[in-house]
Every structure is written in C-alpha cells, then in structure tokens.
Scaffold this motif. Sequence first.
Motif, PDB file in Angstrom:
ATOM      1  N   VAL A  65       0.837  -1.202   0.000  1.00 40.08           N
ATOM      2  CA  VAL A  65       0.000   0.000   0.000  1.00 40.08           C
ATOM      3  C   VAL A  65       0.876   1.258   0.000  1.00 40.08           C
ATOM      4  O   VAL A  65       0.569   2.253  -0.651  1.00 40.08           O
ATOM      5  CB  VAL A  65      -0.964  -0.005   1.211  1.00 40.08           C
ATOM      6  CG1 VAL A  65      -1.747   1.290   1.272  1.00 40.08           C
ATOM      7  CG2 VAL A  65      -1.921  -1.196   1.128  1.00 40.08           C
ATOM      8  N   ALA A  66       2.005   1.187   0.726  1.00 34.84           N
ATOM      9  CA  ALA A  66       2.913   2.340   0.805  1.00 34.84           C
ATOM     10  C   ALA A  66       3.667   2.572  -0.504  1.00 34.84           C
ATOM     11  O   ALA A  66       4.329   3.585  -0.669  1.00 34.84           O
ATOM     12  CB  ALA A  66       3.904   2.139   1.952  1.00 34.84           C
ATOM     13  N   GLY A  67       3.596   1.610  -1.414  1.00 33.94           N
ATOM     14  CA  GLY A  67       4.321   1.736  -2.676  1.00 33.94           C
ATOM     15  C   GLY A  67       5.801   1.417  -2.535  1.00 33.94           C
ATOM     16  O   GLY A  67       6.605   1.731  -3.402  1.00 33.94           O
ATOM     17  N   LEU A  68       6.167   0.773  -1.420  1.00 31.43           N
ATOM     18  CA  LEU A  68       7.560   0.377  -1.216  1.00 31.43           C
ATOM     19  C   LEU A  68       7.835  -0.952  -1.904  1.00 31.43           C
ATOM     20  O   LEU A  68       8.981  -1.366  -2.053  1.00 31.43           O
ATOM     21  CB  LEU A  68       7.851   0.245   0.289  1.00 31.43           C
ATOM     22  CG  LEU A  68       7.673   1.518   1.115  1.00 31.43           C
ATOM     23  CD1 LEU A  68       7.771   1.215   2.603  1.00 31.43           C
ATOM     24  CD2 LEU A  68       8.709   2.554   0.705  1.00 31.43           C
ATOM     25  N   ASP A  69       6.755  -1.635  -2.277  1.00 39.87           N
ATOM     26  CA  ASP A  69       6.873  -2.948  -2.895  1.00 39.87           C
ATOM     27  C   ASP A  69       5.714  -3.072  -3.895  1.00 39.87           C
ATOM     28  O   ASP A  69       4.718  -2.366  -3.748  1.00 39.87           O
ATOM     29  CB  ASP A  69       6.757  -4.007  -1.777  1.00 39.87           C
ATOM     30  CG  ASP A  69       7.063  -5.413  -2.261  1.00 39.87           C
ATOM     31  OD1 ASP A  69       7.677  -5.555  -3.338  1.00 39.87           O
ATOM     32  OD2 ASP A  69       6.674  -6.373  -1.555  1.00 39.87           O
ATOM     33  N   GLN A  70       5.856  -3.919  -4.897  1.00 42.02           N
ATOM     34  CA  GLN A  70       4.794  -4.071  -5.895  1.00 42.02           C
ATOM     35  C   GLN A  70       4.197  -5.476  -5.824  1.00 42.02           C
ATOM     36  O   GLN A  70       4.921  -6.437  -5.570  1.00 42.02           O
ATOM     37  CB  GLN A  70       5.359  -3.847  -7.307  1.00 42.02           C
ATOM     38  CG  GLN A  70       5.221  -2.404  -7.796  1.00 42.02           C
ATOM     39  CD  GLN A  70       6.071  -1.436  -6.994  1.00 42.02           C
ATOM     40  OE1 GLN A  70       7.267  -1.646  -6.856  1.00 42.02           O
ATOM     41  NE2 GLN A  70       5.467  -0.398  -6.438  1.00 42.02           N
ATOM     42  N   PRO A  71       2.878  -5.588  -6.055  1.00 38.31           N
ATOM     43  CA  PRO A  71       2.256  -6.918  -6.009  1.00 38.31           C
ATOM     44  C   PRO A  71       2.702  -7.806  -7.173  1.00 38.31           C
ATOM     45  O   PRO A  71       3.057  -7.314  -8.237  1.00 38.31           O
ATOM     46  CB  PRO A  71       0.755  -6.605  -6.110  1.00 38.31           C
ATOM     47  CG  PRO A  71       0.627  -5.217  -6.598  1.00 38.31           C
ATOM     48  CD  PRO A  71       1.913  -4.512  -6.318  1.00 38.31           C
ATOM     49  N   SER A  72       2.677  -9.120  -6.937  1.00 39.60           N
ATOM     50  CA  SER A  72       2.959 -10.073  -8.017  1.00 39.60           C
ATOM     51  C   SER A  72       1.726 -10.241  -8.885  1.00 39.60           C
ATOM     52  O   SER A  72       1.801 -10.574 -10.056  1.00 39.60           O
ATOM     53  CB  SER A  72       3.338 -11.440  -7.440  1.00 39.60           C
ATOM     54  OG  SER A  72       4.266 -11.301  -6.406  1.00 39.60           O
ATOM     55  N   GLU A  73       0.561 -10.018  -8.270  1.00 40.06           N
ATOM     56  CA  GLU A  73      -0.721 -10.125  -8.962  1.00 40.06           C
ATOM     57  C   GLU A  73      -1.659  -9.090  -8.380  1.00 40.06           C
ATOM     58  O   GLU A  73      -1.539  -8.756  -7.203  1.00 40.06           O
ATOM     59  CB  GLU A  73      -1.368 -11.466  -8.621  1.00 40.06           C
ATOM     60  CG  GLU A  73      -1.206 -12.563  -9.628  1.00 40.06           C
ATOM     61  CD  GLU A  73      -1.790 -13.850  -9.070  1.00 40.06           C
ATOM     62  OE1 GLU A  73      -2.930 -13.813  -8.552  1.00 40.06           O
ATOM     63  OE2 GLU A  73      -1.098 -14.869  -9.147  1.00 40.06           O
ATOM     64  N   GLY A  74      -2.610  -8.632  -9.179  1.00 42.06           N
ATOM     65  CA  GLY A  74      -3.633  -7.721  -8.677  1.00 42.06           C
ATOM     66  C   GLY A  74      -3.158  -6.279  -8.643  1.00 42.06           C
ATOM     67  O   GLY A  74      -2.049  -5.962  -9.077  1.00 42.06           O
ATOM     68  N   THR A  75      -4.037  -5.412  -8.143  1.00 44.72           N
ATOM     69  CA  THR A  75      -3.717  -3.983  -8.139  1.00 44.72           C
ATOM     70  C   THR A  75      -4.004  -3.321  -6.791  1.00 44.72           C
ATOM     71  O   THR A  75      -4.907  -3.709  -6.068  1.00 44.72           O
ATOM     72  CB  THR A  75      -4.551  -3.214  -9.190  1.00 44.72           C
ATOM     73  OG1 THR A  75      -5.930  -3.481  -8.944  1.00 44.72           O
ATOM     74  CG2 THR A  75      -4.178  -3.587 -10.599  1.00 44.72           C
ATOM     75  N   VAL A  76      -3.179  -2.314  -6.505  1.00 47.84           N
ATOM     76  CA  VAL A  76      -3.396  -1.453  -5.344  1.00 47.84           C
ATOM     77  C   VAL A  76      -3.591  -0.056  -5.917  1.00 47.84           C
ATOM     78  O   VAL A  76      -2.744   0.425  -6.675  1.00 47.84           O
ATOM     79  CB  VAL A  76      -2.152  -1.444  -4.423  1.00 47.84           C
ATOM     80  CG1 VAL A  76      -2.388  -0.528  -3.220  1.00 47.84           C
ATOM     81  CG2 VAL A  76      -1.799  -2.858  -3.951  1.00 47.84           C
ATOM     82  N   ALA A  77      -4.719   0.588  -5.584  1.00 51.49           N
ATOM     83  CA  ALA A  77      -4.966   1.930  -6.107  1.00 51.49           C
ATOM     84  C   ALA A  77      -5.275   2.904  -4.979  1.00 51.49           C
ATOM     85  O   ALA A  77      -5.918   2.567  -3.992  1.00 51.49           O
ATOM     86  CB  ALA A  77      -6.117   1.902  -7.106  1.00 51.49           C
ATOM     87  N   LEU A  78      -4.765   4.118  -5.155  1.00 50.36           N
ATOM     88  CA  LEU A  78      -5.027   5.211  -4.210  1.00 50.36           C
ATOM     89  C   LEU A  78      -5.750   6.296  -4.978  1.00 50.36           C
ATOM     90  O   LEU A  78      -5.266   6.717  -6.039  1.00 50.36           O
ATOM     91  CB  LEU A  78      -3.697   5.798  -3.745  1.00 50.36           C
ATOM     92  CG  LEU A  78      -3.150   5.327  -2.421  1.00 50.36           C
ATOM     93  CD1 LEU A  78      -1.725   5.839  -2.276  1.00 50.36           C
ATOM     94  CD2 LEU A  78      -4.002   5.796  -1.259  1.00 50.36           C
ATOM     95  N   HIS A  79      -6.902   6.721  -4.486  1.00 51.56           N
ATOM     96  CA  HIS A  79      -7.710   7.704  -5.195  1.00 51.56           C
ATOM     97  C   HIS A  79      -7.890   7.288  -6.656  1.00 51.56           C
ATOM     98  O   HIS A  79      -7.800   8.117  -7.563  1.00 51.56           O
ATOM     99  CB  HIS A  79      -7.056   9.092  -5.140  1.00 51.56           C
ATOM    100  CG  HIS A  79      -6.880   9.611  -3.741  1.00 51.56           C
ATOM    101  ND1 HIS A  79      -7.923  10.094  -2.989  1.00 51.56           N
ATOM    102  CD2 HIS A  79      -5.792   9.703  -2.945  1.00 51.56           C
ATOM    103  CE1 HIS A  79      -7.477  10.480  -1.805  1.00 51.56           C
ATOM    104  NE2 HIS A  79      -6.187  10.247  -1.746  1.00 51.56           N
TER     105      HIS A  79
END
Length: 264
Positions: free
Chosen positions: A60-74
């Motif tokens: 969520v902090a953007g310090l790491d990226q997911p292997s699958e799926g998405t994390v979105a802010l606004h």
Amino acid sequence: MPGTSPVLELRDVARRFPGRTAGAPPFTAVRNLSFNVGEGEFVSVVGPSGCGKSTLLNLVAGLDQPSEGTVALHGVEVAGPSSRVGFMLQKDLLLPWRTVLHNVEFGLEARNMPAAERRERALAELKRCRLTEFADRYPYQISGGQRQRAALARTLAISPDVVLLDEPFSALDAQTKLVLQKNFAETIAGSNLTTLLITHDLSEAVAMSDRILVMSDGPGRIVEEIDVGLPDRDNPIARVGRPRASEIVKHLFHALHLGEREDA
Ligand SMILES: Nc1ncnc2c1ncn2[C@@H]1O[C@H](COP(=O)(O)OP(=O)(O)O)[C@@H](O)[C@H]1O
Ligand SMILES: [Mg+2]
C-alpha cells in the motif's frame, strides 16, 4: 464509511517472494487480498505473526509491488511511494543526529518548502502531538513513547491524506501504549485522515478502528471483516470498557485460533 468512494482499493492482490533456497518454488506471503478503505475511515488489519501484515502495508505504501492484482489510491494504481501517504513503523526511524524539531522538518525539506514555513509547520505539529517542550532534544534524550509521538508528528507534517501504521505501539510498555493510543486517536479524529493500522493487538484494533480485517495464517488472506460499531473513536480508553468491545476481542481471539497456538 459507506457511500463514499474508496481512497484505497486492493483487488486480488498477491505477493510472492523468490524461494529461500535455489530451485525452491516461490513463497506466497499474501494472496487474494481485496478490500477498500473509504475517506476518513480507520481500518485495522489483525493477524498472527508472519501472516503478511507488513507485506500488505509495504504494498500500500508503494515500497513494494504486487505479483498479482492492483493497489490503487484515489483511483490511481500505486507505482511507488506517494507524498499523499504518510507511514510509520514500529521502529521510529528518527534520525539520531537531528533534534526532534529538525526530524519533523525533515520531510518538508525534501519538498523545498521555505525555511520559515517549514519551521512554522513543524512547530504546529509538535504542539498537536504534545511535544513542544521536547523540540530541541535529540531522540536519545526522550522516552520511547515520546519518540513515537515525534515520528507521528513527522508523518503528519507532510499533510498526508492517508496514514499507514505498522504496529506503531508494539514496542512500548502497556501504560505508555494506552497514552499513545489515546493521543493518536485524538490527533487522527481531529483530521479527515484515512488510516490503515496493522496490529497483532486485538484490543487496540477494537479501541481505535471503524472496521477490522482479519488475516489468516500465512499465506495471508482476509478471512473476516468486522464493523466495530462503537462510538468514541477519539477515546480508545472509553471504548475498551464497553461490553461490545470485549465481545469483539473474544470473537477475534477465537477467529485467529489464538487459544490453540503455541507460538502466539
Ligand atoms: N522481502 C522478503 N523476501 C522474502 N520473504 C519475505 C520478505 N518480506 C516478508 N517475507 C516473508 O513473508 C512472510 C510475511 O512477512 P510479514 O509481512 O513481515 O509478516 P507480519 O508482518 O504479519 O508478521 C514471512 O514469512 C516473511 O518471512
Ligand atoms: Mg510485521
């Protein structure tokens, strides 16, 4: 909060790490993570040690990226750390060679804010976190609780709209923890901050949040969601005294099978 568009949105997020030995299959730390956090909402994530809570926070902090799926802010996919997101970890990460005031000013320097404005902002934040009298001390000259307050002041000084907290109270003694929970709750309630708190402390989750997400043993996924439904979000001490609070704690204790664990 129902009815508001999500500030934070996770869709089918998984994170795998390379196998620990050569030829070993990848290790899945978290999987199937889908949830939203609305504007101004305070959501806690609880789960046993090693289930992937910090992994989730780092994504969520953007310090790491997911292997699958998405994390979105606004509504925008997270590709790296954002200046709209403040985060705070168990370890305060204050710079030992800077005073409390200069630590709080640190994040503002990176934004090229003029010195006078920076000073004014930092002093206001120290006041809000009740640290004015410690402004000129170095981190080693204040207590653990005061250091965490200074770390919060530094996090809030950048005016984030989302704060991510990874077990910020877990290294503190029981009494300091209560004072800090109250202090944080008051500070956060006075703003419209969207907050995600990672904790293994069940009462803390109930005392502080609107909603609790329960993570399973690793590979972590969300197995339950609880609406806390208690008043007084700015007063965790009053909250924990309520019968509903202890019912939720008891429920969480069983949901996490803590009574059956040797390592809890
Ligand atoms: N960068 C990494 N590389 C490999 N494994 C990791 C990494 N980060 C975390 N893990 C593993 O993922 C699992 C979840 O870790 P973590 O998210 O720190 O758990 P928690 O915060 O719930 O205690 C653990 O087994 C941990 O060893
Ligand atoms: Mg952790």
